[in-house]
Design an enzyme around this catalytic site. Sequence first.
Site, short mmCIF file in Angstrom:
data_model
loop_
_atom_site.label_atom_id
_atom_site.label_comp_id
_atom_site.label_asym_id
_atom_site.label_seq_id
_atom_site.Cartn_x
_atom_site.Cartn_y
_atom_site.Cartn_z
N CYS A 1 0.82 -1.23 0.00
CA CYS A 1 0.00 0.00 0.00
C CYS A 1 0.85 1.27 0.00
O CYS A 1 0.34 2.34 -0.33
CB CYS A 1 -0.91 0.03 1.22
SG CYS A 1 -2.05 -1.34 1.26
N HIS B 1 -3.14 7.23 3.64
CA HIS B 1 -3.57 5.95 3.06
C HIS B 1 -5.03 5.70 3.47
O HIS B 1 -5.42 5.95 4.60
CB HIS B 1 -2.68 4.82 3.55
CG HIS B 1 -3.07 3.48 2.99
ND1 HIS B 1 -3.42 3.33 1.66
CD2 HIS B 1 -3.19 2.26 3.56
CE1 HIS B 1 -3.73 2.06 1.45
NE2 HIS B 1 -3.60 1.40 2.58
N ASN C 1 -10.18 0.20 0.60
CA ASN C 1 -8.72 0.26 0.54
C ASN C 1 -8.26 -0.29 -0.82
O ASN C 1 -8.40 -1.48 -1.08
CB ASN C 1 -8.15 -0.58 1.69
CG ASN C 1 -6.63 -0.62 1.69
OD1 ASN C 1 -5.97 -0.11 0.78
ND2 ASN C 1 -6.07 -1.24 2.71
N1 ACO Z 1 -18.49 -8.40 9.83
C1 ACO Z 1 -18.92 -8.71 11.07
N2 ACO Z 1 -18.11 -9.10 12.04
C2 ACO Z 1 -16.79 -9.17 11.77
C3 ACO Z 1 -16.27 -8.85 10.50
C4 ACO Z 1 -17.17 -8.46 9.53
N3 ACO Z 1 -16.79 -8.12 8.27
N4 ACO Z 1 -14.93 -9.01 10.54
C5 ACO Z 1 -14.62 -9.40 11.78
N5 ACO Z 1 -15.74 -9.51 12.52
C6 ACO Z 1 -15.87 -9.90 13.91
C7 ACO Z 1 -14.69 -10.70 14.39
O1 ACO Z 1 -14.87 -12.06 14.06
C8 ACO Z 1 -14.76 -10.45 15.87
O2 ACO Z 1 -15.74 -11.28 16.42
P1 ACO Z 1 -15.48 -12.02 17.83
O3 ACO Z 1 -15.31 -10.90 18.81
O4 ACO Z 1 -16.72 -12.81 18.02
O5 ACO Z 1 -14.24 -12.80 17.64
C9 ACO Z 1 -15.27 -9.02 15.97
O6 ACO Z 1 -15.88 -8.73 14.72
C10 ACO Z 1 -14.20 -8.01 16.25
O7 ACO Z 1 -13.15 -8.24 15.36
P2 ACO Z 1 -11.84 -7.40 15.46
O8 ACO Z 1 -10.81 -7.97 14.54
O9 ACO Z 1 -11.47 -7.21 16.89
O10 ACO Z 1 -12.34 -5.99 14.89
P3 ACO Z 1 -11.55 -4.65 14.86
O11 ACO Z 1 -12.29 -3.64 15.63
O12 ACO Z 1 -10.09 -4.82 15.17
O13 ACO Z 1 -11.67 -4.26 13.33
C11 ACO Z 1 -10.39 -4.30 11.28
C12 ACO Z 1 -11.13 -5.12 12.35
C13 ACO Z 1 -11.39 -3.39 10.63
C14 ACO Z 1 -9.79 -5.24 10.27
C15 ACO Z 1 -9.31 -3.45 11.98
O14 ACO Z 1 -8.52 -4.25 12.81
C16 ACO Z 1 -8.41 -2.77 10.97
O15 ACO Z 1 -8.83 -1.87 10.27
N6 ACO Z 1 -7.13 -3.16 10.92
C17 ACO Z 1 -6.22 -2.58 9.96
C18 ACO Z 1 -6.52 -3.14 8.62
C19 ACO Z 1 -5.70 -2.49 7.58
O16 ACO Z 1 -5.51 -1.30 7.59
N7 ACO Z 1 -5.20 -3.27 6.67
C20 ACO Z 1 -4.38 -2.71 5.67
C21 ACO Z 1 -4.36 -3.65 4.60
S1 ACO Z 1 -3.48 -2.86 3.40
C22 ACO Z 1 -2.83 -3.94 2.27
O17 ACO Z 1 -1.65 -4.06 2.24
C23 ACO Z 1 -3.72 -4.64 1.36
#
Ligand code: ACO
Length: 340
Positions: free
Chosen positions: A126, A267, A297
């Site tokens: 990214c 980003h 993203n």
């Molecule tokens: N819909 C509903 N529930 C979901 C989803 C979804 N799409 N995804 C996860 N959950 C659930 C999980 O299973 C979890 O359930 P549990 O508590 O029963 O286990 C709960 O929601 C909370 O999950 P978390 O992972 O704790 O959620 P969080 O608040 O951390 O948000 C997220 C997750 C959005 C992915 C966040 O961590 C984030 O944005 N991280 C950074 C991601 C990022 O920037 N990635 C860059 C990628 S760039 C690249 O190189 C391609």
Amino acid sequence: MKRQPRSSPRSAKRRTVSIIGTGSYVPEKILSNEDLSRIVDTSDEWIITRTGIKERRIAGKDEHTSDMAAKAALKAIEQAKIQPAEIDLILVATATPDMIFPATACFVQQKIGATKAACLDVSAACAGFLFALEIAQQFITTHTHETVLVIGADKLSSITNWTDRNTCVLFGDGAGAAILRHRGPGTHGVISTHIGSDGQYTDILFMPGGGSRCPITKDNAHLHLQTIHMSGKEVYKQAVTAMLSAAHKALDQAGLSVADIACVIPHQANLRIIEAIADRMRIPLERFYVNLDRFGNTSAAAVAMALDEANRTGRIKQGDYILMVVFGGGLTWASTIIEW
Ligand code: ACO
């Protein structure tokens, strides 16, 4: 009133490269959160609350990364009022090249008719667009190349595990481009750039399969190894830390403070990450350019697409100091300050 940056030999020397045109492209097909809730166990409410994303664009089966890149490039070329044959170098930042080789930049060259250009891809996930911008700047500053086309393009839908709700709701497809050219010492242009990486974190955001370490075979094809694997919480934490540090490094190099920055283009991964950065830098959120609600993203394309939108909609104006700051798998991070 706009402050003059503190005099710095480094920034003065380097402010010789300008962006003379920008362009972007997204595919027509819109995938909404509602659509996703019919594919995996998720909801519009969860996705918006946790990420800020409402919809994303998805490229067609026959629409490749180089097609999107070429369309964005042609718009940047048109705005720059140059001919493709004037381009000396094409850099395509991507994590989803058309093929492992040849470089996607070679396909772009052929599609836009930039017959004189040397072509290569940049792999910094990214963060790739700003890494490519810095490479372009170095080539231009050393006078080996005058006009460089820098593209960030990704078709993340091609490496998304559509059965994994933790990741598939985050990503979209698109491309953004910029034409960089030597300007001679003057007021406008790139003031400072910082790039960095930390290979300790190769295991929190990666695609394990499809490379030489783990080719895809009929025995492992069902394991989704050729898709994005991500430890969301760890990436979130590292992203905030890396982007804050990168932003401050670019500001220090430029001799500017946060108060000087008219627009931050971060980003576009997650609105909560952007809010955390705004809060810690004490910059009002309104000064951040955000379009992830419409595109999700798009990896290397994200900041390039946002820059083009900000440029074309008048969100950034001549003379503004703008800060771009990104992070990606690797980990990689980068920041650039430009006087527009
Ligand atoms: N819909 C509903 N529930 C979901 C989803 C979804 N799409 N995804 C996860 N959950 C659930 C999980 O299973 C979890 O359930 P549990 O508590 O029963 O286990 C709960 O929601 C909370 O999950 P978390 O992972 O704790 O959620 P969080 O608040 O951390 O948000 C997220 C997750 C959005 C992915 C966040 O961590 C984030 O944005 N991280 C950074 C991601 C990022 O920037 N990635 C860059 C990628 S760039 C690249 O190189 C391609």
